[in-house]
Design an enzyme around this catalytic site. Structure first.
Site, PDB file in Angstrom:
ATOM      1  N   SER A 457     -12.702  -4.238  -2.652  1.00  0.00           N
ATOM      2  CA  SER A 457     -12.413  -2.805  -2.554  1.00  0.00           C
ATOM      3  C   SER A 457     -12.838  -2.029  -3.795  1.00  0.00           C
ATOM      4  O   SER A 457     -13.159  -0.843  -3.714  1.00  0.00           O
ATOM      5  CB  SER A 457     -10.915  -2.590  -2.300  1.00  0.00           C
ATOM      6  OG  SER A 457     -10.137  -3.234  -3.287  1.00  0.00           O
ATOM      7  N   ASP A 579      -1.998   2.488  -7.681  1.00  0.00           N
ATOM      8  CA  ASP A 579      -1.792   1.049  -7.522  1.00  0.00           C
ATOM      9  C   ASP A 579      -2.241   0.226  -8.715  1.00  0.00           C
ATOM     10  O   ASP A 579      -1.994  -0.978  -8.780  1.00  0.00           O
ATOM     11  CB  ASP A 579      -2.476   0.538  -6.247  1.00  0.00           C
ATOM     12  CG  ASP A 579      -3.977   0.779  -6.236  1.00  0.00           C
ATOM     13  OD1 ASP A 579      -4.547   1.032  -7.312  1.00  0.00           O
ATOM     14  OD2 ASP A 579      -4.570   0.737  -5.139  1.00  0.00           O
ATOM     15  N   HIS A 582      -7.395   0.343  -7.850  1.00  0.00           N
ATOM     16  CA  HIS A 582      -8.492   1.184  -7.384  1.00  0.00           C
ATOM     17  C   HIS A 582      -8.737   2.339  -8.361  1.00  0.00           C
ATOM     18  O   HIS A 582      -7.843   2.731  -9.115  1.00  0.00           O
ATOM     19  CB  HIS A 582      -8.205   1.674  -5.966  1.00  0.00           C
ATOM     20  CG  HIS A 582      -8.108   0.538  -4.998  1.00  0.00           C
ATOM     21  ND1 HIS A 582      -6.898   0.084  -4.513  1.00  0.00           N
ATOM     22  CD2 HIS A 582      -9.057  -0.242  -4.455  1.00  0.00           C
ATOM     23  CE1 HIS A 582      -7.113  -0.936  -3.708  1.00  0.00           C
ATOM     24  NE2 HIS A 582      -8.421  -1.158  -3.652  1.00  0.00           N
TER      25      HIS A 582
END
Length: 601
Positions: A457, A579, A582
């Site tokens: 990601s 988080d 990211h």
């Protein structure tokens, strides 16, 4: 999260002070884990300790009642459970709902749905059906921890009935231990069959069917080691044996709490069962009236924490969740952590003193008028009325519209490939070198000036910026990708990246740990190509292990170079989204810049 019990029948039962110490250890481990999983990677095992204690204590009390009365008063049992557990959780849910409405209205609908599931004690199945991850601390879900209470309440509903049947039918009673043992093995087998290696196994972690094994081991111990029939005076050799096993068991439990990771495959393939078995001697020793371990565990501090363990468990998670929301995960200031702990202690004490104990002792009489205490009655009645009224309005969905659904499509992949159309997340032109040189899938293409980027990601985050810097590159990023997923990917799609003048960047490790063998296997697929491995910045317990393996691989292979994103991003909370993994725009720029330094050096 069962609290202390004094009497369930008219017959005298001894208060088991040693269990307070075990509850204290369990709840402390859970709180530390939720404050930061990297501090105590196996802190979530505190939940299993609670499960064993619940299975043990409830079964002990029910068997004690049956032996003295010849039956089990099911309605009385359930009434006591309701008085013991429900008021505190209703208080918690009401406060969380009102706080969410006032300060976090953008998640009010989600919290309302979780609250309804919690009220019916089905939170664990609610999260299973909605694919919620227990180990994902990145989403704001202040009631997620109530999944364990749901399992316990489900157990409290069916187990007394099952126990009564087992005790009354002679043939079943003769094989009691075998039946319970087999049932625990069936639960273990269910976990075996459902668990998948190297993935998020929240389904087996949340499931009543898969977690029943731990509760049933507590049941087994209760039948073998009834606490209310143990003698205070025993022979010294026997006492030494009980004491020794107890201390060894406690030491093993602490060892597992410090070393086990949610990412360990063995934990789901029998590990929970093994750790629970290792915990049984600690409980056996803690409830014995003659042991030194029982005295150690019943010290004032542990007793205070243990008696409030239910309240502490209820309140710590929403406090941590709501406060941590305003900071990047893994970079929470120390003073915030201190405030979270203090708030948890204050709220737990208020819940214990003004909700749990009074209602458990007095029931609804707590709200009946008394001439000597009219003013306190009016205050608590008005407070309760306000909480109930506000919570009811929220639960009926009157404020659901405050939660605006994010209609923006979230990128799950970022790919720029030579022979496949780009994924739906983003349409970008394929590299010019490929367009100008169309070949069939079976013909070798010259990738000399085409760098290859493979990642998870985080690669999706930086994909666009990378493409600007390397317009002829091949970029393959996918949310949720593990390192072992990249091995077949390279085999199938990128078999020609083996030459010394080629460049490959691997950004993997965000979603979990991997073996050094898999890492070596992946690197070897690229032959003599120059391979850059980007280490990870993720506030999870596998971060250190992942980064150590990547550094080791860089030292062991001449063609491998480490891009130290972890060190570069330290103390840069502005690089990260909530988080802590990211990337915001500044983080994207910083990571791409770090990659450029190495590739263009």
């Amino acid at each position: 999260m069962i609290g202390h019990e004094k009497n369930i029948t008219k017959h005298q039962t001894r208060y088991l002070h040693g269990l307070d110490g075990l509850r204290a250890l369990a709840v402390i481990a859970i709180i530390i884990y939720h404050l930061n999983p990297k501090w105590l990677s196996g802190g979530f095992l505190g939940v299993d300790t609670f499960f064993i204690i619940s299975g043990y204590l409830i079964t002990s009390l029910l068997i004690h009642e049956y032996k003295h009365t010849g039956s089990i008063n099911l309605m009385q049992f359930w009434k006591k459970r309701i008085k013991r557990l429900l008021p505190a959780v209703l208080f918690l849910i009401s406060i969380v709902l009102i706080y969410t409405l006032m300060f976090e209205p953008n998640i009010i609908k989600n919290v309302k749905q979780d609250a309804i599931a919690a009220l019916f004690y089905v939170s664990n199945w609610w999260y299973i059906f909605h694919d919620v991850s227990y180990f994902d601390s990145f989403k704001i879900m202040p009631l997620k921890h109530l999944w364990s209470l749901a399992i316990e309440e489900q157990f409290y509903i069916f187990w007394p009935i099952s126990l009564l049947i087992l005790l009354r039918i002679k043939k079943l009673k003769q094989h009691f231990l075998l039946i319970i043992f087999v049932c625990s093995l069936i639960s273990l087998l269910t976990m075996f069959l459902i668990t998948q290696p190297n993935v998020d196994n929240s389904r087996v972690y949340f499931g009543t069917d898969t977690r029943l094994q731990t509760l049933l081991l507590g049941v087994l111990l209760a039948y073998i080691w009834p606490p209310f029939r143990l003698k205070a005076q025993i022979h010294l050799p026997l006492k030494i044996v009980i004491e020794s096993f107890g201390f060894i068991s406690i030491a093993l439990l602490i060892f597992f709490i410090m070393t086990v990771s949610s990412n360990d495959n063995w934990f789901y393939f029998g590990g929970i069962y093994f750790i629970s078995l290792c915990t049984l001697p600690a409980i056996a020793s803690a409830v014995h009236p003659s042991t030194f371990l029982a005295k150690v565990l019943s010290n004032r501090i542990f007793s205070w924490i243990g008696q409030r363990s239910y309240s502490l468990y209820l309140w710590h998670y929403p406090v941590i969740t709501f406060m941590n929301k305003h900071f990047v995960q893994g970079q929470i200031p120390v003073y915030i952590i201190v405030i979270e702990i203090i708030l948890t202690l204050i709220l737990a004490e208020c819940s214990y003193r003004y909700v749990e104990v009074p209602i458990r002792v007095q029931g609804f009489k707590y709200f009946l008028p008394k001439k000597s205490a009219l003013k306190p009655l009016i205050i608590r009645s008005c407070f309760a009325l306000i909480l109930v009224s506000c919570s009811t309005v929220i639960l009926l969905g009157h404020y659901d519209a405050l939660q605006h659904e994010d209609k923006k499509e979230v990128k799950t992949t970022f790919t720029v490939t030579d022979n496949e159309p780009p994924h739906k997340s983003l349409i970008l032109p394929v590299p010019k070198i490929i367009i100008n040189n169309p070949q069939s899938a079976h013909q070798k293409v010259d990738y000399k000036d085409v760098p290859l980027f493979i990642g998870d990601s985080v690669m999706v985050d930086i994909g666009e910026e990378l493409h600007k810097n390397y317009p002829n590159s091949l970029i393959d990023g996918k949310v949720g990708r593990h390192l072992y997923d990249a091995i077949p990917l390279v085999h199938d799609k990128y078999p020609y990246f083996k030459q010394q003048n080629q460049q490959v960047v691997l950004e993997l490790g965000t979603n979990g740990d991997f073996s050094y063998e898999d890492l070596t296997k992946l690197i070897n697929l690229f032959g003599n190509a120059k391979v850059y491995v980007v280490n990870t910045h993720v506030p999870r317990d596998w971060e250190e292990s992942v980064n150590e393996k990547l550094a080791k691989a860089a030292d062991a292979h001449k063609n491998v170079q480490l891009i130290d994103w972890y060190s570069t991003s330290q103390s840069h909370s502005d690089y990260f989204a909530y988080d802590g993994v990211h990337l915001e725009h500044q983080g994207v720029q910083a990571l791409v810049s770090e990659i450029n330094k190495h590739m263009k050096h």
